[in-house]
Design an enzyme around this catalytic site. Structure first.
Site, mmCIF file in Angstrom:
data_model
loop_
_atom_site.group_PDB
_atom_site.id
_atom_site.type_symbol
_atom_site.label_atom_id
_atom_site.label_comp_id
_atom_site.label_asym_id
_atom_site.label_seq_id
_atom_site.Cartn_x
_atom_site.Cartn_y
_atom_site.Cartn_z
ATOM 1 N N LYS A 22 0.837 -1.203 0.000
ATOM 2 C CA LYS A 22 0.000 0.000 0.000
ATOM 3 C C LYS A 22 0.872 1.254 0.000
ATOM 4 C CE LYS A 22 -1.730 1.774 3.965
ATOM 5 N NZ LYS A 22 -1.451 3.202 4.188
ATOM 6 N N ASN A 23 1.852 1.312 0.914
ATOM 7 C CA ASN A 23 2.597 2.566 1.104
ATOM 8 C C ASN A 23 3.583 2.844 -0.018
ATOM 9 O OD1 ASN A 23 1.088 3.037 3.338
ATOM 10 N ND2 ASN A 23 2.613 2.274 4.778
ATOM 11 N N ARG A 93 -3.801 10.036 3.797
ATOM 12 C CA ARG A 93 -2.571 10.722 4.161
ATOM 13 C C ARG A 93 -1.690 10.956 2.938
ATOM 14 N NH1 ARG A 93 -0.609 13.880 7.908
ATOM 15 N NH2 ARG A 93 1.647 13.847 8.054
ATOM 16 N N CYS A 117 -4.760 8.195 9.312
ATOM 17 C CA CYS A 117 -5.023 7.657 10.653
ATOM 18 C C CYS A 117 -4.634 8.683 11.719
ATOM 19 C CB CYS A 117 -4.207 6.389 10.880
ATOM 20 S SG CYS A 117 -4.677 5.064 9.795
ATOM 21 N N ARG A 122 0.027 14.915 13.123
ATOM 22 C CA ARG A 122 0.719 14.419 11.917
ATOM 23 C C ARG A 122 1.218 15.649 11.168
ATOM 24 N NH1 ARG A 122 -1.644 8.968 9.397
ATOM 25 N NH2 ARG A 122 0.511 8.817 8.725
ATOM 26 N N PRO A 123 2.325 16.234 11.703
ATOM 27 C CA PRO A 123 2.838 17.486 11.150
ATOM 28 C C PRO A 123 3.437 17.297 9.754
ATOM 29 C CG PRO A 123 4.349 16.606 12.788
ATOM 30 C CD PRO A 123 3.117 15.727 12.810
ATOM 31 N N ILE A 124 3.600 18.416 9.040
ATOM 32 C CA ILE A 124 4.243 18.322 7.718
ATOM 33 C C ILE A 124 5.386 19.332 7.605
ATOM 34 C CG2 ILE A 124 2.147 17.477 6.553
ATOM 35 C CD1 ILE A 124 1.876 20.362 5.396
ATOM 36 N N ASP A 125 5.911 19.760 8.767
ATOM 37 C CA ASP A 125 6.986 20.765 8.757
ATOM 38 C C ASP A 125 8.224 20.327 7.968
ATOM 39 O OD1 ASP A 125 7.056 18.981 11.147
ATOM 40 O OD2 ASP A 125 9.035 19.892 11.356
ATOM 41 N N GLN A 126 8.525 19.029 7.989
ATOM 42 C CA GLN A 126 9.717 18.558 7.265
ATOM 43 C C GLN A 126 9.487 18.531 5.753
ATOM 44 O OE1 GLN A 126 12.780 17.760 9.021
ATOM 45 N NE2 GLN A 126 11.500 19.006 10.380
ATOM 46 N N ASP A 308 3.884 0.149 12.158
ATOM 47 C CA ASP A 308 2.610 -0.314 11.581
ATOM 48 C C ASP A 308 2.290 -1.750 11.986
ATOM 49 O OD1 ASP A 308 3.022 1.519 8.454
ATOM 50 O OD2 ASP A 308 2.413 2.141 10.461
ATOM 51 N N ARG A 400 -8.989 0.111 3.745
ATOM 52 C CA ARG A 400 -8.033 1.046 3.138
ATOM 53 C C ARG A 400 -6.731 0.334 2.790
ATOM 54 N NH1 ARG A 400 -6.129 5.203 6.838
ATOM 55 N NH2 ARG A 400 -4.732 5.515 5.085
HETATM 56 C C1 EPZ Z 1 4.070 6.713 6.674
HETATM 57 O O1 EPZ Z 1 3.358 7.790 7.282
HETATM 58 C C2 EPZ Z 1 3.076 5.584 6.541
HETATM 59 N N1 EPZ Z 1 1.982 6.002 5.682
HETATM 60 C C3 EPZ Z 1 2.548 5.184 7.915
HETATM 61 O O2 EPZ Z 1 1.773 4.003 7.713
HETATM 62 C C4 EPZ Z 1 3.715 4.815 8.829
HETATM 63 O O3 EPZ Z 1 3.214 4.614 10.141
HETATM 64 C C5 EPZ Z 1 4.765 5.927 8.852
HETATM 65 O O4 EPZ Z 1 5.157 6.277 7.510
HETATM 66 C C6 EPZ Z 1 6.017 5.505 9.606
HETATM 67 O O5 EPZ Z 1 6.572 4.375 8.997
HETATM 68 C C7 EPZ Z 1 2.185 6.002 4.344
HETATM 69 O O6 EPZ Z 1 3.262 5.669 3.864
HETATM 70 C C8 EPZ Z 1 1.016 6.421 3.498
HETATM 71 P P1 EPZ Z 1 6.363 9.821 8.843
HETATM 72 P P2 EPZ Z 1 4.026 9.266 7.322
HETATM 73 O O7 EPZ Z 1 6.410 11.091 8.101
HETATM 74 O O8 EPZ Z 1 4.870 9.436 6.132
HETATM 75 C C9 EPZ Z 1 7.051 12.963 12.358
HETATM 76 C C10 EPZ Z 1 -0.103 2.637 7.699
HETATM 77 O O9 EPZ Z 1 -0.600 2.029 8.655
HETATM 78 N N2 EPZ Z 1 6.995 13.982 11.304
HETATM 79 O O10 EPZ Z 1 7.426 8.791 8.614
HETATM 80 O O11 EPZ Z 1 2.944 10.244 7.613
HETATM 81 C C11 EPZ Z 1 5.719 12.301 12.604
HETATM 82 O O12 EPZ Z 1 4.943 13.061 13.531
HETATM 83 C C12 EPZ Z 1 0.346 4.062 7.893
HETATM 84 O O13 EPZ Z 1 0.113 2.134 6.565
HETATM 85 C C13 EPZ Z 1 7.307 15.306 11.641
HETATM 86 O O14 EPZ Z 1 7.623 15.618 12.790
HETATM 87 O O15 EPZ Z 1 4.954 9.117 8.613
HETATM 88 C C14 EPZ Z 1 6.111 10.967 13.168
HETATM 89 O O16 EPZ Z 1 6.392 11.110 14.550
HETATM 90 C C15 EPZ Z 1 -0.056 4.613 9.229
HETATM 91 N N3 EPZ Z 1 7.267 16.254 10.670
HETATM 92 C C16 EPZ Z 1 7.420 10.645 12.444
HETATM 93 O O17 EPZ Z 1 7.880 11.888 11.917
HETATM 94 C C17 EPZ Z 1 6.931 15.949 9.372
HETATM 95 O O18 EPZ Z 1 6.924 16.860 8.510
HETATM 96 C C18 EPZ Z 1 7.275 9.664 11.302
HETATM 97 O O19 EPZ Z 1 6.282 10.162 10.407
HETATM 98 C C19 EPZ Z 1 6.615 14.616 9.046
HETATM 99 C C20 EPZ Z 1 6.661 13.639 10.032
#
Ligand code: EPZ
Length: 433
Positions: A22-23, A93, A117, A122-126, A308, A400
């Site tokens: 999926k991802n 997402r 979810c 779920r920030p997007i600052d990065q 996950d 999903r």
């Molecule tokens: C992806 O989410 C996956 N989703 C998630 O899987 C998975 O849990 C996650 O990666 C971690 O492996 C998809 O790929 C669609 P992250 P993503 O950015 O990209 C912080 C599932 O069940 N962060 O790696 O949203 C964030 O808060 C789903 O299939 C920032 O601080 O996760 C978290 O603590 C659920 N700033 C950490 O990083 C940012 O700009 C990891 O988040 C972005 C993230």
């Protein structure tokens, strides 16, 4: 609203097929925007995140033809950037990958703030940090993210990720593929779906190296072309069935996997006393006579134990003998499923990001709900292990990310069925019209 009904305490035995990841699928679907041509993508899982992603692509001008159940031709010759519908984007997402892809191809994008979810923030600052490092101006207001490059387009740069983030790593790769110069992402995420996206983009003419390590280099190219590509198997779907085999003390041959992707899951299951045999494209999980024993688990970015798999492992820790701990290293609140497990007899204490499981639980069937995608999968595993009948509501979360999960489990001996429940409430009835 539909629900899943399980009569449990039956061992799962037989062969189960894993679908595309999926991802990876959702990243590559939006990655096709960069190719400005026709791509044929194979092994796309038949799940709502994929159908929603394809619908978003169609809404911005892509022409999509379904060739088989899991193969789609996607023609992105004519795309209108910034036109993705607000309500569609908010359903998932990964829709925010449209930002990086449109920014990378057109130098501009506008998209609704994404859904997904709920594990706390779920920030997007990065993501924004990466786009701005490439010279884009990013404004977040009114529920939209608006990104625009300068008139001379995006310029390569080095970006150090403050946290290891899959989504931001992917979005920056997408934006940098056609930027002038070589972009370097440091402290990058190393998940297999990032490697899969880079392989797809390189096959389409990009120049990306280091995917799968914490330093990824993207040398900007002028154009990408259409390509045929097959998505890798879903490691989390595979891991879910591995845990289901152990939870029901069954014997499952899980086919169409990459064993290396499953190493942390296999290692934990073996530590608990399960037997995991690896083959070229399959794993077999069986249980010895001894009960599963307690372990401590910490979820981490790849190659650590996947976040996950937190809820699914939580179910197994309830069943194991002894006291186990599960520490969540990625999300701030990924234990919302615990209350549902408690209603089935679990004895768990959660303190922030750490949960302590008193093992030896004998689950009893109950009416529970899927609070999110992976929590829903965990409820299925608990229902399969439980004595009596379990009914799982809110199963749209499960649909999903798990293709044909009910029929796949029926095929290995589960007494499980999907029941369509006519909507009773006025709200549901209104939604249905
Ligand atoms: C992806 O989410 C996956 N989703 C998630 O899987 C998975 O849990 C996650 O990666 C971690 O492996 C998809 O790929 C669609 P992250 P993503 O950015 O990209 C912080 C599932 O069940 N962060 O790696 O949203 C964030 O808060 C789903 O299939 C920032 O601080 O996760 C978290 O603590 C659920 N700033 C950490 O990083 C940012 O700009 C990891 O988040 C972005 C993230």
């Amino acid at each position: 609203m539909d629900k899943i009904v399980i009569n449990g305490a039956k061992p799962l035995c037989g062969k189960i097929e894993v679908s595309g990841m999926k991802n990876s699928a959702v990243a590559i679907i939006f990655g096709t925007i960069l190719t400005e041509g026709k791509c044929v993508i194979e092994n796309l899982p038949n799940i709502s995140d994929v159908t929603d992603g394809l619908e978003i692509l169609q809404s911005v001008g892509a022409v999509i033809r379904q060739l088989t159940k899991t193969t789609f031709e996607i023609d992105t010759t004519r795309i209108i950037p910034g036109s993705a519908p607000f309500d569609l984007v908010r359903k998932m997402r990964a829709s925010y990958y449209i930002l990086g892809a449109e920014l990378g191809r057109f130098g501009k994008s506008k998209s609704a703030y994404p859904g997904g979810c709920d594990f706390g923030g779920r920030p997007i600052d990065q993501h924004i940090k990466g786009f701005e490092a490439l010279g884009a101006n990013v404004v977040v207001e009114g529920g939209y993210i608006d990104a625009n490059a300068t008139p001379n387009g995006l310029v390569a740069n080095s970006v150090y990720m403050d946290v290891v983030t899959v989504g931001a790593t992917i979005n920056i790769i997408l934006a940098a593929v056609k930027a002038k110069g070589t972009t370097i992402i440091e402290n990058a995420a190393r998940e297999p779906h990032i490697v899969d996206l880079a392989s797809f983009l390189n096959a389409a003419g990009a120049s990306i190296s280091g995917a799968g390590t914490d330093v990824i280099k993207i040398k900007g190219v002028s154009k990408l072309h259409g390509v045929n590509y097959a998505i890798v198997p879903d490691m989390i779907e595979a891991g879910t069935y591995m845990i289901a085999a152990a939870a029901t003390r069954g014997d499952l041959y899980i086919h169409n996997v990459i064993p290396k992707h499953l190493e942390s899951i296999s290692a934990k299951l073996e530590e608990m006393g399960a037997i995991v045999e690896e083959f070229d494209d399959a794993v077999r999980v069986t249980c010895s006579e001894r009960p599963l024993t307690r372990v401590n688990v910490k979820t981490l970015p790849y190659p650590g134990f996947p976040t996950d798999m937190n809820p699914q492992m939580g179910v197994l820790l309830c069943l194991a003998k002894g006291t186990s701990t599960l520490s969540e290293g990625v999300w701030e609140n990924r234990f919302k499923y615990v209350d549902e497990l408690r209603s089935m007899g679990a004895n768990v204490n959660v303190d922030g990001r750490i949960a302590v499981f008193e093992g030896g639980t004998v689950f009893s069937g109950a009416v529970v709900k899927a609070v999110d995608l992976r929590a829903g999968a965990a409820m299925i595993i608990a229902g399969l292990a439980a004595h009596g009948k379990t009914e799982i509501e809110e199963i749209q979360h499960i649909q999903r990310g798990y293709e044909d999960i009910v029929s796949k489990l029926r095929g290995v001996g589960a007494d499980i069925k999907l029941i369509s429940v006519p909507s009773t409430s006025m709200i549901d009835a209104k939604k249905a019209n």
